[in-house]
Structures are given as structure tokens and as C-alpha cells.
Design a protein around this motif. Structure first.
Motif, PDB file in Angstrom:
ATOM      1  N   GLY A  71     -40.358 -31.191 -30.753  1.00  0.00           N
ATOM      2  CA  GLY A  71     -39.473 -31.675 -31.806  1.00  0.00           C
ATOM      3  C   GLY A  71     -39.058 -30.584 -32.766  1.00  0.00           C
ATOM      4  N   LEU A  72     -39.988 -29.679 -33.091  1.00  0.00           N
ATOM      5  CA  LEU A  72     -39.638 -28.568 -33.981  1.00  0.00           C
ATOM      6  C   LEU A  72     -38.643 -27.626 -33.332  1.00  0.00           C
ATOM      7  N   GLY A  76     -34.937 -26.892 -34.862  1.00  0.00           N
ATOM      8  CA  GLY A  76     -34.369 -25.559 -35.087  1.00  0.00           C
ATOM      9  C   GLY A  76     -33.061 -25.362 -34.348  1.00  0.00           C
ATOM     10  N   PHE A  77     -33.009 -25.852 -33.104  1.00  0.00           N
ATOM     11  CA  PHE A  77     -31.775 -25.725 -32.335  1.00  0.00           C
ATOM     12  C   PHE A  77     -30.650 -26.531 -32.976  1.00  0.00           C
ATOM     13  N   GLY A  78     -30.968 -27.712 -33.517  1.00  0.00           N
ATOM     14  CA  GLY A  78     -29.960 -28.528 -34.188  1.00  0.00           C
ATOM     15  C   GLY A  78     -29.416 -27.845 -35.431  1.00  0.00           C
ATOM     16  N   ILE A  79     -30.301 -27.186 -36.192  1.00  0.00           N
ATOM     17  CA  ILE A  79     -29.857 -26.466 -37.385  1.00  0.00           C
ATOM     18  C   ILE A  79     -28.912 -25.331 -37.002  1.00  0.00           C
ATOM     19  N   LEU A  99     -26.689 -34.831 -34.180  1.00  0.00           N
ATOM     20  CA  LEU A  99     -27.492 -35.691 -33.307  1.00  0.00           C
ATOM     21  C   LEU A  99     -28.766 -34.988 -32.849  1.00  0.00           C
ATOM     22  N   THR A 100     -28.666 -33.697 -32.522  1.00  0.00           N
ATOM     23  CA  THR A 100     -29.851 -32.931 -32.139  1.00  0.00           C
ATOM     24  C   THR A 100     -30.807 -32.803 -33.308  1.00  0.00           C
ATOM     25  N   LEU A 101     -30.268 -32.609 -34.489  1.00  0.00           N
ATOM     26  CA  LEU A 101     -31.079 -32.513 -35.702  1.00  0.00           C
ATOM     27  C   LEU A 101     -31.821 -33.821 -35.962  1.00  0.00           C
ATOM     28  N   ILE A 106     -36.863 -37.179 -35.555  1.00  0.00           N
ATOM     29  CA  ILE A 106     -37.553 -38.357 -35.024  1.00  0.00           C
ATOM     30  C   ILE A 106     -38.712 -37.937 -34.126  1.00  0.00           C
ATOM     31  N   ILE A 107     -38.508 -36.921 -33.299  1.00  0.00           N
ATOM     32  CA  ILE A 107     -39.579 -36.473 -32.400  1.00  0.00           C
ATOM     33  C   ILE A 107     -40.718 -35.835 -33.188  1.00  0.00           C
TER      34      ILE A 107
END
Length: 119
Positions: A71-72, A76-79, A99-101, A106-107
Motif C-alpha cells: 500500500g505504501l 508513493g506511485f499515486g503521489i 484513484l491510485t492514491l 485504503i490498502i
């Protein structure tokens, strides 16, 4: 005095290897990979001498820790994705980034959400 010299185009070539050297290098690489695999797969497992419920709780903590790490990474990828979309003014990439963020958040908090649901 000339500070800027003509840039010479240099060719790169492989070093010549004879058949025996190639064969020896292959054997060396296979030996290193085999030893690495042997040492990576030979781990000592200690059994817990106590309560079986403790073992299950430890396994649950390990699995949720692994899920939190994933999830982390997604967070990071979403940011990064949102930042790149703001730079390029791309709305579809921005939506995917948010959505990835949200999925990463959530994860990361999956264990807390499950304990909140189950009571």
C-alpha cells in the motif's frame, strides 16, 4: 588556448573472448547463481513453543505488514502520478493518479478498517 576541442567519435568494441574464457565465465556465473539460490532458500524456521493462537496472530501481523508495504508503494506511485499529471495538464492521468492514491490509502489502513468493521 583552445578550451573546446573537437569531439572525436569513439567506437566501442567488445573485448575478444575465446571459447575457453566464455565457457569458464558461464560456469562462474552459474556457480554464483546456484550459491546465491542455495543461501537464499536455506532459512531456519523456529517453531513457536507456546499458544497456537499466538502463531496465528504473528502470521496475521506479518501478512498485514506485507500488505501495508504494498500500500505504501502504491501511495508513493499515486503521489508521483498526480504530480506528473499536474505538470502535463492531463486530466485522465490526474484521475488515475487520484484513484491510485486512494487505493494506496485504503490498502495501507486495511487492518484498521477490518478491525473497525468486525468490531
Amino acid at each position: 588556448m583552445k578550451f573546446i576541442s573537437k569531439i572525436q567519435k569513439k567506437e566501442t568494441r567488445r573485448l575478444p573472448m575465446t571459447g575457453k574464457v566464455k565457457k569458464g565465465f558461464r560456469y562462474y556465473c552459474m556457480a554464483v547463481l546456484t550459491l546465491t539460490a542455495v543461501f537464499a532458500m536455506s532459512t531456519t524456521a523456529f517453531a513457536a513453543g507456546g499458544d497456537p493462537l499466538t502463531v496465528v496472530n504473528n502470521l496475521s501481523d506479518f501478512i498485514f505488514g506485507f500488505i501495508r508495504a504494498i500500500g505504501l508503494i502504491l501511495l508513493g506511485f499515486g503521489i508521483v502520478q498526480v504530480g506528473l499529471s499536474l505538470k502535463s495538464h492531463d486530466p485522465s492521468q490526474r484521475a488515475n493518479g487520484f484513484l491510485t492514491l486512494a487505493g494506496g490509502i485504503i490498502i495501507v489502513f486495511a487492518k484498521e478498517i477490518l478491525t473497525l468493521i468486525t468490531g
